[in-house]
Design a protein around this motif. Sequence first.
Motif, mmCIF file in Angstrom:
data_model
loop_
_atom_site.group_PDB
_atom_site.id
_atom_site.type_symbol
_atom_site.label_atom_id
_atom_site.label_comp_id
_atom_site.label_asym_id
_atom_site.label_seq_id
_atom_site.Cartn_x
_atom_site.Cartn_y
_atom_site.Cartn_z
ATOM 1 N N LYS A 268 -7.291 2.207 -7.169
ATOM 2 C CA LYS A 268 -7.091 2.077 -5.685
ATOM 3 C C LYS A 268 -6.178 2.779 -5.020
ATOM 4 O O LYS A 268 -4.897 2.591 -5.270
ATOM 5 C CB LYS A 268 -6.938 0.402 -5.493
ATOM 6 N N ARG B 154 -2.101 -2.481 1.175
ATOM 7 C CA ARG B 154 -1.781 -3.935 0.890
ATOM 8 C C ARG B 154 -2.215 -4.268 -0.732
ATOM 9 O O ARG B 154 -1.715 -5.083 -1.464
ATOM 10 C CB ARG B 154 -2.790 -4.798 1.787
ATOM 11 N N ASP B 155 -3.426 -3.356 -1.126
ATOM 12 C CA ASP B 155 -3.483 -3.550 -2.449
ATOM 13 C C ASP B 155 -3.879 -2.318 -3.547
ATOM 14 O O ASP B 155 -4.497 -2.316 -4.502
ATOM 15 C CB ASP B 155 -4.938 -4.597 -2.837
ATOM 16 N N GLU C 282 -2.955 0.692 -5.782
ATOM 17 C CA GLU C 282 -2.177 1.165 -6.959
ATOM 18 C C GLU C 282 -1.306 2.326 -6.833
ATOM 19 O O GLU C 282 -0.315 2.746 -7.559
ATOM 20 C CB GLU C 282 -3.095 1.036 -8.255
ATOM 21 N N ASN D 11 5.044 -3.276 2.016
ATOM 22 C CA ASN D 11 3.795 -3.892 1.980
ATOM 23 C C ASN D 11 2.745 -3.598 0.682
ATOM 24 O O ASN D 11 1.951 -4.296 0.462
ATOM 25 C CB ASN D 11 3.180 -3.597 3.174
ATOM 26 N N ALA D 12 3.114 -2.480 0.133
ATOM 27 C CA ALA D 12 2.447 -2.197 -1.274
ATOM 28 C C ALA D 12 2.771 -3.238 -2.324
ATOM 29 O O ALA D 12 4.019 -3.551 -2.451
ATOM 30 C CB ALA D 12 2.645 -0.574 -1.629
ATOM 31 N N PRO D 13 2.132 -3.398 -3.221
ATOM 32 C CA PRO D 13 2.314 -3.862 -4.511
ATOM 33 C C PRO D 13 3.389 -3.489 -5.275
ATOM 34 O O PRO D 13 3.694 -2.066 -5.360
ATOM 35 C CB PRO D 13 1.153 -4.106 -5.217
ATOM 36 N N ALA E 28 3.384 -0.046 -7.741
ATOM 37 C CA ALA E 28 2.543 0.956 -7.465
ATOM 38 C C ALA E 28 3.364 2.549 -7.355
ATOM 39 O O ALA E 28 4.526 2.565 -7.357
ATOM 40 C CB ALA E 28 2.309 0.881 -5.816
#
Length: 296
Positions: free
Chosen positions: A3, A56-57, A59, A84-86, A89
């Motif tokens: 992603k 937001r989601d 990788e 905001n990123a996991p 990542a």
Amino acid sequence: MAKIAFIGLGNMGGGMCANLIKAGHTVAAFDLNAEAVSLASSKGARAADTVSDAVRDAEVVVSMLPAGKHVLSVYFGADGVAANAPKGAVLIDCSTIAVTDAREAHTKAEAAGFLMVDAPVSGGVAAAEAGTLTFMAGGEEAAFAKAEPILKGMGKNIFHAGGAGNGQAAKIANNMLLGISMIGTCEAFNLAEKLGLDAETFFKISSVSSGQCWSMTSYCPAPGPVQTAPSNRDYKPGFAVAMMLKDLHLAADAARAAGAEIRVGELAESIYQNLSDRGFGGLDFSGVMKDLKGQL
């Protein structure tokens, strides 16, 4: 497949994003230009309204931005990637920026819990669209190992140049050499013509002799010998004078900081600066040939 959030869909980024989609990745795309986002969406990307929406989601985050200030803002601003990123990542910045800015970005990314590589490119718009770019990546081995499969979706030559910022170091040194060699190639073709040699004849001789270089064989500044070169499209870029000048400024700044002499590099910088000052920043950088021939 990963992603991916892709940020920056300009002349280079648009083609790069499209190739990641072709490679089977799920891509969310963001740019301040709504038309660029719409084009990416038509090729299979999810249109994102903001940076935070895009990442937001994610990788993996890939960016292609104009300058270091934009990179630092996009990644570390209040509504940026890091906020905001996991966590965990992989951040891949493909912009061409100052080595110092790249190293600052690495430090901030690692402190925030992310792996990062600076991975500027060589090859231009055509290679971005064809997926044949060369990437010069700087960063830790673990970060490069995770970034490499993503980079392979956009390019054919992937190099790990070493630690943080070394991708940028390789890029600006390489492009300084390119700027210098293009000016020399233009001068050689102009001299040959003045002495009675046509471009095709000189090309056939020099392209297999000691003067051979990429500026001649792949991007010939004289119209005729290389049909795909901007010289056969009235020097429509391609790689614009303004972009070459940006890279030469970065090289000059880095050289001053490192105490490295770049005498011919500084001369090349002055030649492209002169073209820009006269209003030719949008001309292909091989348009030095037109200037030598008194056509500007």
